[in-house]
Motif scaffolding. Structure first.
Motif, mmCIF file in Angstrom:
data_model
loop_
_atom_site.group_PDB
_atom_site.id
_atom_site.type_symbol
_atom_site.label_atom_id
_atom_site.label_comp_id
_atom_site.label_asym_id
_atom_site.label_seq_id
_atom_site.Cartn_x
_atom_site.Cartn_y
_atom_site.Cartn_z
ATOM 1 N N ASN A 19 0.837 -1.200 0.000
ATOM 2 C CA ASN A 19 0.000 0.000 0.000
ATOM 3 C C ASN A 19 0.868 1.246 0.000
ATOM 4 O O ASN A 19 1.906 1.292 0.661
ATOM 5 N N GLN A 22 1.188 7.538 0.713
ATOM 6 C CA GLN A 22 0.629 8.830 0.314
ATOM 7 C C GLN A 22 1.446 10.000 0.850
ATOM 8 O O GLN A 22 0.925 11.077 1.114
ATOM 9 N N ASN A 34 1.243 7.803 5.596
ATOM 10 C CA ASN A 34 0.121 7.127 6.238
ATOM 11 C C ASN A 34 0.596 5.743 6.664
ATOM 12 O O ASN A 34 0.549 4.789 5.887
ATOM 13 N N LEU A 62 -6.813 11.861 4.097
ATOM 14 C CA LEU A 62 -6.506 10.560 3.501
ATOM 15 C C LEU A 62 -7.744 9.856 2.974
ATOM 16 O O LEU A 62 -7.667 9.020 2.086
ATOM 17 N N HIS A 63 -8.904 10.206 3.525
ATOM 18 C CA HIS A 63 -10.144 9.556 3.098
ATOM 19 C C HIS A 63 -11.079 10.524 2.375
ATOM 20 O O HIS A 63 -12.273 10.298 2.282
ATOM 21 N N GLY A 64 -10.520 11.658 1.898
ATOM 22 C CA GLY A 64 -11.285 12.610 1.118
ATOM 23 C C GLY A 64 -11.947 13.732 1.891
ATOM 24 O O GLY A 64 -12.399 14.695 1.309
ATOM 25 N N GLU A 65 -12.025 13.630 3.213
ATOM 26 C CA GLU A 65 -12.672 14.670 4.015
ATOM 27 C C GLU A 65 -11.761 15.897 4.102
ATOM 28 O O GLU A 65 -10.552 15.785 4.050
ATOM 29 N N GLU A 67 -9.666 18.665 5.727
ATOM 30 C CA GLU A 67 -8.936 18.821 6.991
ATOM 31 C C GLU A 67 -8.440 20.253 7.086
ATOM 32 O O GLU A 67 -7.948 20.812 6.118
#
Length: 172
Positions: A19, A22, A34, A62-65, A67
């Motif tokens: 993975n 990022q 991450n 990291l999850h699109g929200e 910050e």
């Protein structure tokens, strides 16, 4: 030389499981990798000048929200010239109070650590150190020198040795 393949496009840092971390490392920002279990995973560090565009700063998480910052570190926010100017001091004070300290968003807390030096009375540093003017700040002042050495002759000898080293092309 960065070795074979240095010119090809970077594919990004990966964890042992394959993975991507990022991670981002650019001139004006860093996003920490991450890494599962890390409290700093995906944290962002931005650099902006006091006169730069900072209002409304946010980044996709990291999850699109979205910050927004929760810690700011204004450093070297005044020059000798700006500290001498009431207009520049007031403008910078308004920028920190109204823009920087509001970066977290409405009804959100933000922490600030602002190392500064008082240059002139009522300059930006002194205003933020004054609890009457800025009760939200918990400023502390420290002396630059707490006590001068009792053996100044040794300091003078050291200074001479250091000066001679620099003159001879050394590193002091």
């Amino acid at each position: 030389d960065r070795g074979p393949g240095a010119d090809r496009q970077r594919r990004g840092q990966r964890l042992d499981d394959g993975n991507r971390t990022q991670i981002v490392w650019k001139d004006d920002r860093i996003r920490l990798p991450n890494v599962p279990g890390s409290k700093a995973a995906g944290a962002h560090i931005f650099t902006r000048g006091i006169t730069g565009a900072i209002r409304g700063l946010s980044v996709p998480g990291l999850h699109g929200e979205a910050e927004r910052p929760d810690l700011v570190f204004p450093d070297d926010v005044q020059t000798r010239a700006s500290a001498a100017s009431i207009t520049q001091t007031t403008s910078r004070e308004q920028c920190i109070s109204g823009d920087v300290l509001e970066l977290a968003g409405p009804d959100k807390k933000i922490a600030m650590d602002m190392p500064c030096t008082v240059i002139y009375p009522n300059d930006l540093a002194q205003r933020f150190l004054d609890r009457n003017q800025h009760p939200e700040c918990r400023g502390e002042t420290f002396k630059a020198v707490y006590a001068f050495p009792t053996r100044m002759d040794l300091w003078e000898k050291y200074a001479e040795i250091r000066r001679q080293s620099f003159q001879g092309g050394g590193d002091g």
